[in-house]
Design an enzyme around this catalytic site. Structure first.
Site, mmCIF file in Angstrom:
data_model
loop_
_atom_site.group_PDB
_atom_site.id
_atom_site.type_symbol
_atom_site.label_atom_id
_atom_site.label_comp_id
_atom_site.label_asym_id
_atom_site.label_seq_id
_atom_site.Cartn_x
_atom_site.Cartn_y
_atom_site.Cartn_z
ATOM 1 C CG HIS A 224 -2.088 0.891 1.113
ATOM 2 N ND1 HIS A 224 -2.037 2.245 1.331
ATOM 3 C CD2 HIS A 224 -3.353 0.614 0.734
ATOM 4 C CE1 HIS A 224 -3.220 2.764 1.110
ATOM 5 N NE2 HIS A 224 -4.049 1.809 0.745
ATOM 6 C CG ASP B 5 -8.371 -4.540 -2.910
ATOM 7 O OD1 ASP B 5 -7.623 -3.609 -3.244
ATOM 8 O OD2 ASP B 5 -9.613 -4.427 -2.860
HETATM 9 C C1 SDX Z 1 -6.317 -0.109 -2.960
HETATM 10 O O1 SDX Z 1 -4.472 4.343 -2.057
HETATM 11 C C2 SDX Z 1 -5.488 3.768 -1.440
HETATM 12 O O2 SDX Z 1 -5.913 4.169 -0.374
HETATM 13 C C3 SDX Z 1 -6.063 2.580 -2.163
HETATM 14 C C4 SDX Z 1 -7.069 1.737 -1.403
HETATM 15 C C5 SDX Z 1 -8.328 2.491 -1.140
HETATM 16 O O3 SDX Z 1 -9.030 2.161 -0.163
HETATM 17 O O4 SDX Z 1 -8.678 3.348 -1.982
HETATM 18 O O5 SDX Z 1 -6.498 1.307 -0.175
HETATM 19 C C6 SDX Z 1 -7.464 0.497 -2.220
HETATM 20 O O6 SDX Z 1 -6.079 0.250 -4.081
HETATM 21 C C7 SDX Z 1 -5.474 -1.123 -2.237
HETATM 22 C C8 SDX Z 1 -4.247 -1.590 -3.108
HETATM 23 C C9 SDX Z 1 -4.740 -2.712 -4.023
HETATM 24 N N1 SDX Z 1 -3.650 -3.072 -4.989
HETATM 25 C C10 SDX Z 1 -2.988 -4.230 -4.906
HETATM 26 O O7 SDX Z 1 -3.152 -5.064 -4.012
HETATM 27 C C11 SDX Z 1 -2.004 -4.458 -6.034
HETATM 28 C C12 SDX Z 1 -0.668 -4.900 -5.471
HETATM 29 N N2 SDX Z 1 -0.082 -3.796 -4.719
HETATM 30 C C13 SDX Z 1 0.930 -2.996 -5.385
HETATM 31 O O8 SDX Z 1 0.681 -2.794 -6.752
HETATM 32 C C14 SDX Z 1 1.365 -1.773 -4.601
HETATM 33 O O9 SDX Z 1 1.574 -2.165 -3.315
HETATM 34 C C15 SDX Z 1 0.510 -0.530 -4.590
HETATM 35 C C16 SDX Z 1 0.164 -0.076 -5.967
HETATM 36 C C17 SDX Z 1 -0.726 -0.770 -3.825
HETATM 37 C C18 SDX Z 1 1.319 0.560 -3.900
HETATM 38 O O10 SDX Z 1 2.427 0.737 -4.660
HETATM 39 P P1 SDX Z 1 3.524 1.855 -4.355
HETATM 40 O O11 SDX Z 1 3.237 2.629 -3.146
HETATM 41 O O12 SDX Z 1 3.752 2.599 -5.621
HETATM 42 O O13 SDX Z 1 4.712 0.948 -3.979
HETATM 43 P P2 SDX Z 1 5.845 0.588 -4.991
HETATM 44 O O14 SDX Z 1 5.253 -0.013 -6.229
HETATM 45 O O15 SDX Z 1 6.704 1.808 -5.125
HETATM 46 O O16 SDX Z 1 6.598 -0.560 -4.228
HETATM 47 C C19 SDX Z 1 7.575 -0.243 -3.226
HETATM 48 C C20 SDX Z 1 8.375 -1.526 -3.083
HETATM 49 C C21 SDX Z 1 8.874 -2.053 -4.438
HETATM 50 O O17 SDX Z 1 10.024 -2.835 -4.183
HETATM 51 P P3 SDX Z 1 11.460 -2.204 -4.598
HETATM 52 O O18 SDX Z 1 11.388 -1.952 -6.108
HETATM 53 O O19 SDX Z 1 11.599 -0.925 -3.785
HETATM 54 O O20 SDX Z 1 12.440 -3.290 -4.222
HETATM 55 O O21 SDX Z 1 7.526 -2.560 -2.552
HETATM 56 C C22 SDX Z 1 7.356 -3.571 -3.536
HETATM 57 C C23 SDX Z 1 7.776 -2.998 -4.884
HETATM 58 O O22 SDX Z 1 8.225 -4.012 -5.742
HETATM 59 N N3 SDX Z 1 5.947 -3.941 -3.558
HETATM 60 C C24 SDX Z 1 5.499 -5.168 -3.744
HETATM 61 C C25 SDX Z 1 4.108 -5.069 -3.675
HETATM 62 N N4 SDX Z 1 3.762 -3.801 -3.463
HETATM 63 C C26 SDX Z 1 4.897 -3.093 -3.387
HETATM 64 N N5 SDX Z 1 6.152 -6.320 -3.985
HETATM 65 C C27 SDX Z 1 5.365 -7.410 -4.140
HETATM 66 N N6 SDX Z 1 4.031 -7.412 -4.077
HETATM 67 C C28 SDX Z 1 3.366 -6.260 -3.846
HETATM 68 N N7 SDX Z 1 2.044 -6.260 -3.788
#
Ligand code: SDX
Length: 378
Positions: free
Chosen positions: A261, A315
Site C-alpha cells: 500500500h 483487497d
Molecule cells: C487499494 O491508495 C489507497 O488508499 C487505495 C485503497 C483504497 O481504499 O482506496 O487502499 C485500495 O487500491 C489497495 C491496493 C490494491 N492493490 C494491490 O493489491 C495491487 C498490489 N499492490 C501494489 O501494486 C502496490 O503495493 C501498490 C500499488 C498498492 C502501492 O504501490 P507503491 O506505493 O507505488 O509501492 P511501490 O510499487 O513503489 O513498491 C515499493 C516496493 C517495491 O520494491 P522495490 O522496487 O523498492 O524493491 O515494494 C514492492 C515494490 O516491488 N511492492 C510489492 C508489492 N507492493 C509493493 N512487492 C510485491 N508485491 C506487492 N504487492
C-alpha cells in the site's frame, strides 16, 4: 512561485485539504470524520456512514430515517438505462458497464445546477441508490435474465444481495455485507478519489465525476486487485505451493495482489476486520478452500517482505467474504465502487465547497525549436 520537487505518482504530495478521513500508515489507523473504522464497522451501518462522510456528522434518528427513505425511493432505473444495458456485450467487464451507466445518468438528470443544494442532495441520493441497482441489473442481464426490481422493504445491503441472487439473504449475510460496504467507503486521496476531485474541479455534473472515479478504480493496482487475489489463490492451489510462489514473485519482481500500500506500512486495519468477517462466515457456513492458502501467503510474505512494509491491504481478504456471499469474482470491484461512491461524493461536495480547478505543471524533458520535416524528407 517556489519550484516544487517532482514526485512520481505525486507520492506524499498533498493535493487538497480535507476533513473527511484520516489514515496513519505507520500505526494502521483509519478514521472517517474522526471516528475509528473499527467503531463504525461494529456499531454503524453503511448508509449512516455514508451520511457521516457526505454531511460531516452522524445523523439523528429522524435524519437517518429520511435519508434511508429517500434512497429507497430512488433505487429504480429508468427503463432506457436498462434498455441501454441490453446492448452491452455479456463478455464486457461489469466495471465498464457501471462506468457507462453512471455517465448515462447524466443524460437523464442534466440540469447541472451544482450551486443548488437541492440538486446536490438529489445527485447524492440518486447515485447511492442507483449504483447497486445498475451492478445487479448487469449481472442478471449478462446471464440472459431480466433484472429484478429493488425491494423497498429490504435494507441497502440486503436489497443488493436480493437483486443479485433473486433471493432474500439471511440477516447475518446481509449484516456482513453491510460491514464490507462501510469498510470500503472512503480512504483519503486514493487514485479514484483523486480522479473524482479533478473531474469535480471543472464543475461538470456529478454523474461524470462518478464515471471518472469508476474508471480509475477498475485498474488492478487499485480496486481491481480484489478480483485478482482470488484468481491468484486459485492458481497457487495449495498451502505447499505458497512458498515457491512467493519466491518466484520476488525473483521475477512480480507484485503479489492484495499486498502492499502507498500509505499503510503495516497490515491495513480493514484487512484485519475483513479477515474476522470471513472467519465468522466460515464458522456458520463452512470453510473456504482458499482461506488456508491466504493465511499461509500472509505468513510467508510477512517473513520475506514485511521489512519493506508489505502487508495485506483491504483487497486481500474481501474476496473470500464475497465468495461466501455468492458474489461472482468479477463483481468484487463493482461492489467496491458501490461503497466508494459515498467517499467520492463526499470529496465532490468538499471540492466544490472551496474549488480551484486542478492544473498541475510538469518538468519538461522534450526538445525546443525543432524544424518541421516535410514527408518526402523523413
Ligand atoms: C487499494 O491508495 C489507497 O488508499 C487505495 C485503497 C483504497 O481504499 O482506496 O487502499 C485500495 O487500491 C489497495 C491496493 C490494491 N492493490 C494491490 O493489491 C495491487 C498490489 N499492490 C501494489 O501494486 C502496490 O503495493 C501498490 C500499488 C498498492 C502501492 O504501490 P507503491 O506505493 O507505488 O509501492 P511501490 O510499487 O513503489 O513498491 C515499493 C516496493 C517495491 O520494491 P522495490 O522496487 O523498492 O524493491 O515494494 C514492492 C515494490 O516491488 N511492492 C510489492 C508489492 N507492493 C509493493 N512487492 C510485491 N508485491 C506487492 N504487492
Amino acid at each position: 512561485m517556489a519550484a516544487y520537487e517532482y514526485r512520481a505518482g505525486l507520492e506524499g504530495v498533498p493535493a487538497t485539504q480535507s476533513s473527511i478521513s484520516f489514515v496513519d500508515g505507520k500505526s494502521g489507523i483509519l478514521e472517517y470524520r474522526g471516528i475509528a473504522i473499527d467503531q463504525l464497522a461494529s456499531q454503524s451501518t453503511f448508509l449512516e456512514t455514508a451520511y457521516l462522510l457526505i454531511w460531516g456528522a452522524l445523523p439523528s434518528r429522524q435524519e437517518l430515517a429520511a435519508f434511508e427513505g429517500e434512497i429507497q425511493r430512488h433505487r429504480r432505473l429508468k427503463y432506457r438505462i436498462r434498455d441501454m444495458m441490453k446492448c452491452f456485450p455479456e463478455s464486457g467487464h461489469p466495471m465498464d458497464a457501471l462506468q457507462a451507466c453512471a455517465a448515462a445518468l447524466g443524460l437523464f438528470y442534466s440540469k447541472r445546477a451544482i450551486d443548488d443544494p437541492a440538486y446536490m442532495q438529489e445527485a447524492v441520493v440518486r447515485l447511492l441508490a442507483k449504483v447497486p441497482t445498475m451492478v445487479a441489473a448487469f449481472q442478471l442481464m449478462r446471464n440472459g435474465n431480466d433484472p429484478v426490481q429493488p425491494r423497498d422493504d429490504l435494507g441497502y445491503a440486503a436489497n443488493f444481495l436480493y437483486m443479485l441472487n433473486e433471493k432474500e439473504p439471511d440477516p447475518f449475510s446481509a449484516h456482513i455485507f453491510d460491514v464490507c460496504l462501510t469498510l470500503h467507503a472512503e480512504h483519503t486521496i486514493n487514485a479514484s478519489t483523486f480522479s473524482a476531485m479533478v473531474t469535480a474541479s471543472t464543475l461538470t455534473d456529478p454523474y461524470a465525476v462518478i464515471a471518472s472515479a469508476v474508471g480509475t478504480l477498475a485498474g488492478p493496482l487499485h480496486g481491481g486487485a480484489a478480483e485478482e487475489v482470488v484468481g491468484m489463490l486459485e492458481r497457487i492451489g495449495s498451502v505447499e505451493n505458497v512458498r515457491p510462489f512467493v519466491d518466484r514473485c520476488i525473483e521475477q519482481k512480480q507484485k503479489i495482489m492484495g499486498f502492499g500500500h502507498r500509505v499503510y506500512k503495516v497490515k491495513d486495519p480493514r484487512a484485519t476486520i475483513l479477515q474476522n468477517l470471513a472467519e465468522q462466515l466460515f464458522d456458520r457456513s463452512g470453510q473456504d478452500e482458499y482461506y488456508a492458502i491466504a493465511v499461509e501467503l500472509e505468513k510467508v510474505v510477512g517473513e520475506k517482505m514485511s521489512y519493506k512494509g508489505i502487508y495485506p491491504n483491504v483487497d486481500f481478504y474481501s474476496g473470500l467474504v464475497y465468495r461466501k456471499l455468492g458474489i461472482p469474482t468479477d463483481l468484487y470491484t463493482p461492489v467496491f465502487a458501490i461503497s466508494r461512491t459515498a467517499g467520492w461524493l463526499a470529496h465532490w461536495k468538499e471540492q466544490l465547497g472551496e474549488n480551484r480547478i486542478f492544473r498541475p505543471t510538469q518538468i519538461y524533458t522534450g526538445l525546443h525549436e525543432v524544424p518541421y520535416t516535410a514527408m518526402d524528407d523523413r
